[in-house]
Design a protein around this motif. Structure first.
Motif, mmCIF file in Angstrom:
data_model
loop_
_atom_site.group_PDB
_atom_site.id
_atom_site.type_symbol
_atom_site.label_atom_id
_atom_site.label_comp_id
_atom_site.label_asym_id
_atom_site.label_seq_id
_atom_site.Cartn_x
_atom_site.Cartn_y
_atom_site.Cartn_z
ATOM 1 N N ARG A 85 5.746 6.908 -15.903
ATOM 2 C CA ARG A 85 7.093 7.402 -16.244
ATOM 3 C C ARG A 85 7.462 7.104 -17.680
ATOM 4 O O ARG A 85 8.143 7.882 -18.334
ATOM 5 C CB ARG A 85 8.132 6.779 -15.302
ATOM 6 C CG ARG A 85 8.218 7.586 -14.029
ATOM 7 C CD ARG A 85 9.499 7.373 -13.326
ATOM 8 N NE ARG A 85 10.525 8.342 -13.636
ATOM 9 C CZ ARG A 85 11.671 8.387 -12.983
ATOM 10 N NH1 ARG A 85 11.894 7.519 -12.024
ATOM 11 N NH2 ARG A 85 12.579 9.273 -13.293
ATOM 12 N N ALA B 261 9.890 -1.140 -24.084
ATOM 13 C CA ALA B 261 11.274 -1.152 -23.605
ATOM 14 C C ALA B 261 11.380 -0.359 -22.305
ATOM 15 O O ALA B 261 12.069 -0.768 -21.367
ATOM 16 C CB ALA B 261 12.204 -0.573 -24.657
ATOM 17 N N ALA B 262 10.683 0.775 -22.230
ATOM 18 C CA ALA B 262 10.738 1.588 -21.014
ATOM 19 C C ALA B 262 10.177 0.807 -19.827
ATOM 20 O O ALA B 262 10.766 0.795 -18.744
ATOM 21 C CB ALA B 262 9.966 2.890 -21.216
ATOM 22 N N LEU B 263 9.042 0.138 -20.048
ATOM 23 C CA LEU B 263 8.452 -0.679 -18.971
ATOM 24 C C LEU B 263 9.430 -1.779 -18.564
ATOM 25 O O LEU B 263 9.642 -2.035 -17.388
ATOM 26 C CB LEU B 263 7.145 -1.319 -19.437
ATOM 27 C CG LEU B 263 5.949 -0.401 -19.620
ATOM 28 C CD1 LEU B 263 4.751 -1.187 -20.118
ATOM 29 C CD2 LEU B 263 5.604 0.294 -18.315
ATOM 30 N N ASN B 264 10.013 -2.424 -19.569
ATOM 31 C CA ASN B 264 10.960 -3.505 -19.300
ATOM 32 C C ASN B 264 12.150 -3.002 -18.490
ATOM 33 O O ASN B 264 12.726 -3.725 -17.682
ATOM 34 C CB ASN B 264 11.419 -4.126 -20.617
ATOM 35 C CG ASN B 264 12.383 -5.259 -20.393
ATOM 36 O OD1 ASN B 264 13.563 -5.127 -20.628
ATOM 37 N ND2 ASN B 264 11.872 -6.368 -19.889
ATOM 38 N N CYS B 265 12.507 -1.727 -18.704
ATOM 39 C CA CYS B 265 13.622 -1.134 -17.958
ATOM 40 C C CYS B 265 13.217 -0.768 -16.533
ATOM 41 O O CYS B 265 14.030 -0.241 -15.780
ATOM 42 C CB CYS B 265 14.139 0.109 -18.667
ATOM 43 S SG CYS B 265 15.101 -0.248 -20.137
ATOM 44 N N GLY B 266 11.957 -0.984 -16.199
ATOM 45 C CA GLY B 266 11.530 -0.719 -14.829
ATOM 46 C C GLY B 266 10.709 0.542 -14.644
ATOM 47 O O GLY B 266 10.383 0.907 -13.521
ATOM 48 N N ALA B 267 10.392 1.231 -15.740
ATOM 49 C CA ALA B 267 9.599 2.455 -15.624
ATOM 50 C C ALA B 267 8.134 2.094 -15.400
ATOM 51 O O ALA B 267 7.648 1.119 -15.956
ATOM 52 C CB ALA B 267 9.736 3.292 -16.889
ATOM 53 N N SER B 268 7.439 2.896 -14.591
ATOM 54 C CA SER B 268 6.001 2.713 -14.450
ATOM 55 C C SER B 268 5.343 3.212 -15.732
ATOM 56 O O SER B 268 5.975 3.895 -16.535
ATOM 57 C CB SER B 268 5.488 3.518 -13.257
ATOM 58 O OG SER B 268 5.772 4.887 -13.467
ATOM 59 N N ARG B 269 4.074 2.879 -15.929
ATOM 60 C CA ARG B 269 3.352 3.364 -17.111
ATOM 61 C C ARG B 269 3.481 4.887 -17.215
ATOM 62 O O ARG B 269 3.709 5.444 -18.276
ATOM 63 C CB ARG B 269 1.849 3.020 -17.004
ATOM 64 C CG ARG B 269 1.530 1.569 -17.180
ATOM 65 C CD ARG B 269 1.719 1.104 -18.610
ATOM 66 N NE ARG B 269 0.763 1.648 -19.543
ATOM 67 C CZ ARG B 269 -0.242 0.961 -20.076
ATOM 68 N NH1 ARG B 269 -0.440 -0.273 -19.735
ATOM 69 N NH2 ARG B 269 -1.044 1.522 -20.955
#
Ligand SMILES: Nc1ncnc2c1ncn2[C@@H]1O[C@H](COP(=O)(O)OP(=O)(O)OP(=O)(O)O)[C@@H](O)[C@H]1O
Ligand SMILES: [Mg+2]
Lengths: 370, 266
Positions: free
Chosen positions: B179, B169-177
């Motif tokens: 972050r 979900a974090a990646l999908n929200c635009g976070a890098s690995r």
């Protein structure tokens, strides 16, 4: 869109998938899938467990890398773009809210990752929460919310950065039946209001039919049929689809004669005339599958000379209609539905009836494709 | 009801048994408490003429102080480094998909089952030519070998409780690995990381065998100093040192326990 691009459908596709393949060892989870999703369309992926729905979503979201084929979003190939650089929002099956962040922090997360300024962020978080009708919960933690509320937060988090496409993997799967029905209506309304392009995974056929503009029926990693709910029901492309969507009587028959008005068939209980599914070719003597929806079978009391002779096995009252279980001459059973007030609805076990169906309601599928 | 009575009697008997066993196990440790208060200049039980002088002697002796501070310094550095290394390793093993992942797990945990003497000898032969014997760097490196497995065990357990779809979900929200790791995974496994750090500290602070081998003339740990004094200078100071040592250990164990409880609740 700057460059008008024509695809097969002629309309602008928000997403095109071409010959996508994904293998896990010897399992082909996605087996050459191609489809176009138009902007603003609500498309469902419907199929039995293990058919590859989640795998397809994972490929779209970028959590899995395809072994072949390509995914294009507004004419850009995104097959190799990492998940955090795809302009795709996702609602996970169990919401995947960050448990250590408040509702506001959860919804603000995608904006923060994109470097949106704080003031702007707050306004957009509020707007997103208003959209999903969940205001006044900014400081709550996810654990303090009901399932339906968590669902709304997950949705707000997925739409707050205005992604080009919204993916949902059985987003209502964890809710009870009543809330589920309610959320179906709300989701559909919201999607219409935002004009969002949605790809929605479910294995609940009712849900797919109720919400979607088009439904892709997935079976063993392949698309069996991609059509509007109405078409799926009225003109299933395969016995599998016919069986999967709604009720259907399926039985074997043999081609006797090919005519312009339809195919004359011989079945265990008598001759019948049917309509071939588009794209299939038949030859005389070929074995085929035949499907007839129960409500398209006409039931008449008594042994009429022009129908298939049968006996009543049982009648079951379902509220809006009555299902007649008929035993055919060769011993197999067909189901037919009649109105509760019809004389046929109150026949007793063993009484003689005759059944018939119009040629256009008798679907003829190639055998072995079920 | 005889049934309830039966189970109740059994429970009491069981509790009594446990208490006895615990008492038996703890008794030697508890004995140092009264001994450290004895007024005689030699070890004696039961003690006579109670006094706190031996504590004063401990805190005022430069050699004891140096050993204590050295031990604390090594333990702190070991905690820092082994927590960083162990946490990174367990994240790699839990979430990564590189060849040899299983093997890495075995290698990382190997020091847990290797006898300390073997580790100590191996390290000594490695360190001697490198000039690491008796140095802070040498001690920290050696203790990290022993402490990393505990950190890995603690953080792996915490990681197993984190739903991987949160990171997705974090990646999908635009976070890098990076972050996603920093903003989602790490905060969620923090109690496990903290417990691992405390365990690492404790492992280093309590460590005796390896320290015995790689201590120098100046840089020696409190455990090595205790060993030396038991041989050449047996006074109740050692009992006083032991008491302080036991108290620090117990305090840390309690802290580990509290963080673990926080982990289960959070
Ligand atoms: N990570 C994986 N490793 C190996 N096989 C996998 C993996 N993920 C999915 N599969 C296999 O791929 C096939 C499709 O799985 P997928 O999860 O996409 O099905 P699904 O349609 O989402 O099913 P459900 O309705 O049960 O969620 C299954 O046979 C599954 O066992
Ligand atoms: Mg699935």
């Amino acid at each position: 869109m700057m460059t008008p691009h024509k695809n097969q459908g002629g309309d602008s596709a928000a997403l095109s998938i071409r010959s996508l393949v994904k293998r896990y060892g010897s399992v082909v989870a996605t087996d050459g899938v191609s489809l176009d999703v138009s902007a603003g369309e609500f498309m469902s992926l419907l199929g039995p467990s293990g058919s590859g729905k989640t795998t397809l979503l994972m490929l779209l979201a970028g959590f899995e890398v395809a072994d072949g084929g390509e995914i294009r979003m507004r004419d850009r190939d995104i097959s190799r773009v990492p998940p955090n650089k795809r302009d795709i929002g996702m609602v996970f099956q169990r919401y995947a809210l960050f448990p250590h962040m408040s509702v506001a922090q959860n919804v603000a997360f995608p904006l923060r990752m994109r470097g949106v300024a704080k003031a702007d962020r707050e306004a957009r978080v509020r707007a997103a929460l208003e959209t999903v009708e969940l205001t006044g919960y900014l400081d709550r933690m996810p654990a303090q919310l009901s399932g339906g509320q968590q669902q709304r937060v997950a949705l707000a988090r997925a739409i707050v950065f205005e992604p080009g496409i919204l993916l949902m993997d059985e987003p209502l799967g964890a809710l009870d039946r009543k809330l589920r029905k309610h959320m179906q209506v709300e989701l559909k309304e919201l999607q219409g209001r935002l004009g969002a392009t949605v790809i929605y995974v479910t294995h609940d056929q009712e849900e797919a039919l109720a919400m979607s503009d088009r439904v892709a029926i997935i079976n063993a990693g392949r698309i069996e049929q991609l059509a509007t709910p109405r078409e799926l029901y009225d003109a299933p492309a395969s016995a599998f689809v016919g069986d999967f969507i709604g009720e259907i009587n399926l039985f074997d028959a043999k081609v006797e004669e090919l005519e312009s008005g339809g195919i004359k068939l011989a079945s265990g209980f008598g001759p019948l005339t049917g309509t071939p599914v588009p794209g299939a070719t038949f030859s005389r003597g070929q074995k085929v599958h035949v499907g007839i929806r129960p409500e398209r079978i006409a039931v008449r009391a008594g042994a009429a000379s022009d129908g298939w002779q049968a006996g009543i096995r049982q009648t079951i009252f379902n509220g809006s209609n009555v299902t007649v279980y008929a035993t055919m001459q060769d011993g197999q059973e067909l189901r037919a539905t009649v109105a509760p007030n019809d004389r046929e609805a109150s026949l007793a076990r063993g009484e003689a009836i005759s059944l018939s169906a119009a040629p256009r309601d008798v679907f003829v599928f190639p055998a072995g494709a079920a | 009801m005889p049934d309830a009575l039966g189970t109740r009697a059994f429970r009491i008997a069981f509790a009594a048994c446990c208490a006895l066993i615990l008492f038996y196990l703890l008794l030697p440790t508890l004995l140092v408490f009264p001994i450290s208060l004895g007024g005689d200049p030699y070890i004696r039980f039961p003690p006579r003429n109670l006094t706190l002088d031996w504590y004063g002697a401990y805190f005022n002796d430069p050699e004891w102080r140096a050993a204590t501070f050295f031990s604390l310094k090594i333990a702190l550095l070991t905690a820092v480094f082994s927590t960083a290394i162990g946490t990174a390793a367990s994240i790699a093993m839990a979430r990564g998909s590189f060849p040899g992942r299983r093997l890495l797990g075995v290698i990382v945990l190997a020091p847990l089952i290797t006898p300390h003497v073997v580790v100590a000898l191996a390290l000594y032969f490695q360190f001697a030519p490198l000039g690491l014997v008796g140095t802070t760097a040498g001690f920290v490196a050696a203790h990290c070998v022993l402490a990393v497995p505990y950190v890995v065990l603690m953080t792996s357990a915490a990681l197993a409780g984190v739903d991987p779809s949160l990171e997705m979900a974090a990646l999908n929200c635009g976070a890098s690995r990076w972050r996603a790791l920093w903003e989602v995974t790490l905060p969620l496994i923090l109690p496990g990381v903290a417990a691992g750090a405390l365990f690492a500290f404790l492992t280093s602070f309590d460590e005796t065998v390896v320290s015995f081998f790689i201590s120098g003339v100046d840089n020696k740990t409190i455990t090595r100093k205790i060993f030396e004094d038991v041989d050449f200078n047996l006074t109740p100071v050692i009992a006083a040192v032991s008491v302080v040592f036991v108290l620090v250990t117990v305090a840390l164990m309690v802290a580990v326990n509290l963080t673990q409880r926080g982990m289960k609740r959070g």
